[in-house]
Write a protein that holds these residues in place. Structure first.
Motif, PDB file in Angstrom:
ATOM      1  N   ARG A 166     -17.235  -8.253  18.119  1.00 49.02           N
ATOM      2  CA  ARG A 166     -18.077  -9.234  17.428  1.00 49.02           C
ATOM      3  C   ARG A 166     -18.263 -10.517  18.239  1.00 49.02           C
ATOM      4  O   ARG A 166     -19.209 -11.254  17.996  1.00 49.02           O
ATOM      5  N   THR A 186      -7.237  -9.918   9.203  1.00 48.39           N
ATOM      6  CA  THR A 186      -7.650  -8.645   8.616  1.00 48.39           C
ATOM      7  C   THR A 186      -8.580  -8.820   7.420  1.00 48.39           C
ATOM      8  O   THR A 186      -8.799  -7.875   6.664  1.00 48.39           O
ATOM      9  N   LEU A 187      -9.117 -10.020   7.238  1.00 52.96           N
ATOM     10  CA  LEU A 187     -10.186 -10.199   6.258  1.00 52.96           C
ATOM     11  C   LEU A 187     -11.361  -9.297   6.627  1.00 52.96           C
ATOM     12  O   LEU A 187     -11.611  -9.058   7.811  1.00 52.96           O
ATOM     13  N   LEU A 188     -12.093  -8.849   5.626  1.00 54.49           N
ATOM     14  CA  LEU A 188     -13.287  -8.059   5.924  1.00 54.49           C
ATOM     15  C   LEU A 188     -14.231  -8.851   6.824  1.00 54.49           C
ATOM     16  O   LEU A 188     -14.825  -8.305   7.760  1.00 54.49           O
ATOM     17  N   ALA A 189     -14.346 -10.161   6.585  1.00 57.51           N
ATOM     18  CA  ALA A 189     -15.273 -10.966   7.381  1.00 57.51           C
ATOM     19  C   ALA A 189     -14.809 -11.139   8.819  1.00 57.51           C
ATOM     20  O   ALA A 189     -15.582 -11.529   9.688  1.00 57.51           O
ATOM     21  N   GLU A 190     -13.541 -10.853   9.105  1.00 55.50           N
ATOM     22  CA  GLU A 190     -13.012 -10.952  10.473  1.00 55.50           C
ATOM     23  C   GLU A 190     -12.978  -9.588  11.158  1.00 55.50           C
ATOM     24  O   GLU A 190     -13.295  -9.454  12.335  1.00 55.50           O
ATOM     25  N   THR A 241      -9.985 -10.292  -0.341  1.00 56.09           N
ATOM     26  CA  THR A 241     -11.074 -10.094   0.619  1.00 56.09           C
ATOM     27  C   THR A 241     -10.598  -9.474   1.928  1.00 56.09           C
ATOM     28  O   THR A 241     -11.322  -9.490   2.921  1.00 56.09           O
ATOM     29  N   GLY A 262     -14.381  -6.694   9.953  1.00 53.88           N
ATOM     30  CA  GLY A 262     -15.536  -5.828   9.700  1.00 53.88           C
ATOM     31  C   GLY A 262     -16.462  -5.823  10.906  1.00 53.88           C
ATOM     32  O   GLY A 262     -16.535  -6.797  11.661  1.00 53.88           O
ATOM     33  N   ARG A 294      -0.798  -5.102   2.688  1.00 54.98           N
ATOM     34  CA  ARG A 294      -1.495  -5.880   1.660  1.00 54.98           C
ATOM     35  C   ARG A 294      -0.934  -7.298   1.608  1.00 54.98           C
ATOM     36  O   ARG A 294      -0.345  -7.727   0.632  1.00 54.98           O
ATOM     37  N   SER A 295      -1.093  -8.022   2.720  1.00 54.32           N
ATOM     38  CA  SER A 295      -0.624  -9.398   2.772  1.00 54.32           C
ATOM     39  C   SER A 295      -1.796 -10.305   3.089  1.00 54.32           C
ATOM     40  O   SER A 295      -2.625  -9.982   3.931  1.00 54.32           O
ATOM     41  N   ALA A 296      -1.824 -11.442   2.425  1.00 51.18           N
ATOM     42  CA  ALA A 296      -2.875 -12.416   2.694  1.00 51.18           C
ATOM     43  C   ALA A 296      -2.826 -12.790   4.170  1.00 51.18           C
ATOM     44  O   ALA A 296      -1.786 -13.188   4.688  1.00 51.18           O
ATOM     45  N   ALA A 297      -3.939 -12.636   4.855  1.00 51.48           N
ATOM     46  CA  ALA A 297      -3.992 -12.918   6.287  1.00 51.48           C
ATOM     47  C   ALA A 297      -5.439 -13.169   6.647  1.00 51.48           C
ATOM     48  O   ALA A 297      -6.348 -12.733   5.944  1.00 51.48           O
ATOM     49  N   VAL A 298      -5.646 -13.888   7.726  1.00 48.55           N
ATOM     50  CA  VAL A 298      -7.014 -14.161   8.159  1.00 48.55           C
ATOM     51  C   VAL A 298      -7.558 -13.010   9.000  1.00 48.55           C
ATOM     52  O   VAL A 298      -8.673 -12.544   8.789  1.00 48.55           O
ATOM     53  N   ALA A 319      -9.030  -4.022   3.810  1.00 47.72           N
ATOM     54  CA  ALA A 319      -8.430  -2.889   3.099  1.00 47.72           C
ATOM     55  C   ALA A 319      -8.627  -2.981   1.585  1.00 47.72           C
ATOM     56  O   ALA A 319      -8.457  -1.994   0.869  1.00 47.72           O
ATOM     57  N   TYR A 363       0.812  -1.214   0.000  1.00 47.75           N
ATOM     58  CA  TYR A 363       0.000   0.000   0.000  1.00 47.75           C
ATOM     59  C   TYR A 363       0.846   1.266   0.000  1.00 47.75           C
ATOM     60  O   TYR A 363       0.448   2.280  -0.553  1.00 47.75           O
ATOM     61  N   ALA A 405      -7.659  -0.818   8.670  1.00 47.00           N
ATOM     62  CA  ALA A 405      -7.024  -2.096   8.372  1.00 47.00           C
ATOM     63  C   ALA A 405      -5.891  -1.991   7.359  1.00 47.00           C
ATOM     64  O   ALA A 405      -5.078  -2.918   7.253  1.00 47.00           O
ATOM     65  N   SER A 406      -5.802  -0.894   6.620  1.00 47.83           N
ATOM     66  CA  SER A 406      -4.704  -0.804   5.656  1.00 47.83           C
ATOM     67  C   SER A 406      -3.353  -0.722   6.360  1.00 47.83           C
ATOM     68  O   SER A 406      -2.325  -0.994   5.750  1.00 47.83           O
TER      69      SER A 406
END
Lengths: 344, 344, 344, 344
Positions: free
Chosen positions: B283, A191-195, C191, A197, A185-189, C194, A12, A180-181
């Protein structure tokens, strides 16, 4: 046009540097490296840049970084300390957006970052890139350590009070809220939107890397020991950091605190002290390089409360890096940074 | 089945009471009043209730509230103090979800709520509805003042430490983060999604009504003066409050703080002390009546940090009200409240 | 109490099954398997379950799944087809929440899922788990293929119209909007909050796996060819799917469409046809098993528009799976599913 | 510098005009009117503008609008038709961001907007402000009717296909998803964060004002009757509109559709046709004036799907208004609009 390189351009801070430099009057980004995306157009990864760049990510080894006037390291911690020295020795100026050169005490650094430092000699020479404190040193620096995001918001919030006898320096509390930024920008659980958010939580409550960084600066400026408790929070938004700092008073303030703040930052192009009774919103600095703040004394009691907001990717990262670059290359300090925040 | 009335059912606490009572084994909602929506089906205003109720909003004057066993006031501040006494005098039990009966000091109340109290005699008789402190008194109470949402999260976070000599009671800081439903279901600009989305800010930094409410309880329990700085924040989510409370130590803790918390709340059905090194997420209590918390001592320094989370509409309002109702009517305390949080 | 096993319990459908079964009157979850989390308490991974379970994730090989009355596969596509047959042959009943047994045409299945099917004999025996269509078959089924989430919302939205001569079956458009939990709990970049926060986009616009699944059902019911264009969208929220389906009319409707819908679903416990001029919101079904829908004929023109909403993790996954389980085990169909949606 | 006035500057389009004009090289905002906020500094209402303007809101009657070169009406529908004519008659050029002058058929206009038009003579003279279609007419226009936001996204998405014989013009479906800022900055319940957060829903499914506006343009360009079903959706974000348009094919496309789109928009500064297989995200245009789009033919079937994204407040409102202003005043068309989108 000065030539600029960006090492590690897929994160980012990389895309944000590109956004800010796209219309900079005096510089041109000539190289952007990435191990994972070499050969791919930058605007294919970041469609927001379509129409603003024709750059292609290059392998770190293939880019002519040595031919650049200045190189940004937008890399994970531990890369710049390995790769920056070679460039520095060839006279290239460097701004490191990671933490490699921020802490002067190498033991403290190793303890928090879990590595042995690869270029301790450059730690000493590095200038800490907070222009509000070290503007002149930055102008002449070859290597600038760009401050952390929580650090910038918190440090600027309390600078005017450091060293004053009526402020208790021993029990400062900084409670920050970050989008969250900040996690990159790394794949992670987590900071998923579903986690992340629709939820708020603390993290690293027992101790965070930015604590010693804030303490180092405040101790230097206040010329006394600083007791600082710092707890960051993750809030469900993309950008922005709000830092609420609590400073106990010991005795009555020696002067009107509002005026003290206004005077302290009167000449700063990127610090905005709001009027009394204000509540800064992170959206009021979305996308720009301003740190906006307000100071309160709740119920006229023995505590000062300062709330400051920044965009974590701008004043908290790429924007401050460009501000430092402008100082280092002799450009106008606000060049490329005179954007109005995106609000709403 | 006991008969329940809800005065002022169009707000978020009203619909939340309906959600929680829909499957309660021992009670039945027989009346729901609303000045603005009288004559309209409740499930027309709140489609989430379709299939769970046939109630129609009635004019306050038309509902047989006097025939109820218990009436909830889910009204704005200043209504219950006018309308509850008539019911109380007829022997109806009342839970007020607003602030009318929370503060014992009427001068303080008037100062913060800007009104003269209309039924001061009932203020004295009202029991403060925090079951973790006043369970027995609530059982016998005719009038219960349901605590505020920031208040519940903050008070529960620090109760186990109150009155301990190694805790500095003079400089407690509580920094809370609340979702937008806390502002209620009233047309307003500052809580529009377009205003409050993707942004964080403090509000009422110079003083908030919940500060004296927290102080009242803590002072009573600690049996000493409390210095409390409380700053709420609005974060971009619908539900949830996180409170991070900072308590300076004076001397070493007399016992293991984690175990102290676990023991203090061991028998509480709705307080969950998480294991060491935990970071509670709002949550994790979304939609249920739990207050989850974790305690930290950052860097083993002179400060305790407690993070607690609740759903502001449940443990922070309607759920705690139902918990109080259960105690008052002799139902099982967790009846209607044994829901698993909605996560993710 | 019937014994229930869950294979692959770390994903969102796993925790959602746990939430729904926590207070189910007739069943008990006795095993939850996970390769990655074996040995860890379930409520350590999902703190929302603290107080509701003492289960520990077990290695798939260690769990006594064969001793269960019914096993849910909450696994990625391609696992159940490998592991379910051994259980089925021992008489265990199985509900697969993935796509392994949904499509009867194995060529189509292989084309969309990129694998050769490992247990084609069970594909034939599997019953498609849409209770509104196949309730009786599900009761007697040993293996149920639980429908996809976009599929459930879209199929239920149009079922009442299938096979009617005044509906043009050749140009149906389904435009769905899904929250990010539909992508599952896997580390991924696209997903991240960010990335997916504050943004909307189509995905798989050129073709998505749920298209042939919807088509299979509609073709069967309508007894004619179905032309269906299906485009899913990712919207910045955690839960919920809204499907807007556009069906061209050929000639005037043979009857009042609103009444047709109401009659068609009159006996269904989990389908709610809203009154005329309604606009269902996904929040009105947050956390429960309802599919709520409304039908419109814009400007009295030649097109019907049906908007349906479900919670993708409940009626779109775990809730429908429990509904199927209830039918298979002879429990009351709504057992464990009588929750009021969480709104706001 | 040309002098610019803004009537009705307190709404989102007002602040957005200020943001975009703050650094415009050729114009200067000299007046901003507001009935409700007259006398208040503009940057007090909008702190994001602090440091960029010293303007104070003035009473409509007090501002020297007649002395302006161009006046924007950023007012609710029905104001410009009353107040613009007086300015127009004095030779001032006007861009109306509301709907007053968009529809040429006054009966249709009255039917949708519920008012009798106050200046029908100017409806005829008004030029519809879609530069991609009417660039030359806009240059010479005295009055420009700035298009609606859903309209802009949808119209641009299908323009290249209008009038082609292999496109069925009779059953076009446009399904749009809009952030909450599209509803404006007015106190309301249904767009509160607590109401519209974490939820998706249709609105005006039976007919929306933007439908006749889209149809008017498409009919004109296609020179045939247009059958259009348009359903807008509210999604939980602040800014952005995505429009997915479905166009049935009648016969094979006469040419490669991707190339057709690329050629059609090759010279347009603010339309970006993405490469094949792209999925535009609204965040890729956040804060800038681009309309980005991608065209798909799902499963090579008989339907084209075009997805287009804009920022509803920029290309959907203030940005397009500035683009029109640039054309009218002879400035460079992209002046003030060359911003990179804010992504993430």
């Amino acid at each position: 046009m000065k030539k600029i390189g960006i090492v590690g351009g897929t994160g980012y801070t990389g895309v944000e540097l590109m956004r800010l430099l796209a219309h900079h009057p005096d510089v041109e980004v000539v190289a952007m490296t990435s191990r994972g995306e070499a050969g791919r157009r930058v605007d294919d990864l970041y469609p927001s840049l379509r129409g603003h760049t024709d750059l292609v990510f290059s392998e770190p080894g293939d880019a002519d970084l040595a031919g650049c006037d200045l190189v940004f390291f937008a890399t994970p911690n531990g890369i710049a300390m390995q790769e920056a020295p070679a460039l520095l020795e060839q006279g290239v100026r460097v701004v490191d957006l990671a933490a490699d050169y921020r802490l002067k005490d190498l033991d403290v650094w190793s303890q928090w970052y879990g590595m042995t430092h690869a270029s301790p000699e450059w730690v000493e020479q590095a200038v800490y890139g907070l222009p509000e404190l070290y503007r002149d040193e930055i102008r002449g620096a070859q290597l600038v350590a760009n401050p952390g995001c929580h650090v910038t918001a918190t440090t600027l919030a309390v600078l005017p009070l450091m060293g004053l006898d009526w402020v208790d320096h021993g029990q400062i509390v900084a409670d920050t809220k970050s989008g969250a930024s900040g996690a990159g920008r790394s794949a992670a659980v987590h900071t998923l939107l579903a986690e992340a958010g629709e939820s708020v939580r603390t993290y690293a409550a027992a101790g965070h890397r930015h604590q010693p960084e804030i303490r180092q600066t405040l101790t230097t400026i206040a010329e006394r020991e600083i007791g600082l408790t710092f707890v960051p929070h993750l809030v469900p938004m993309v950008r922005g950091i709000e830092s609420t700092v609590y400073l106990p008073l010991q005795g009555e303030p020696g002067e009107n605190v509002q005026r003290l703040y206004e005077r302290y930052y009167a000449e700063e192009p990127f610090v905005d002290v709001m009027p009394p009774n204000s509540h800064p919103e992170t959206r009021s600095v979305r996308g720009n390089n301003i740190c906006r703040m307000a100071v309160h004394r709740p119920l006229d009691g023995p505590m000062l409360v300062v709330s400051s907001v920044i965009d974590n990717l701008v004043k908290g990262a790429a924007g401050q890096a460009v501000q430092n670059m402008n100082l280092m290359l002799g450009c106008d300090e606000p060049a490329g940074l005179e954007l109005v925040a995106l609000s709403p």
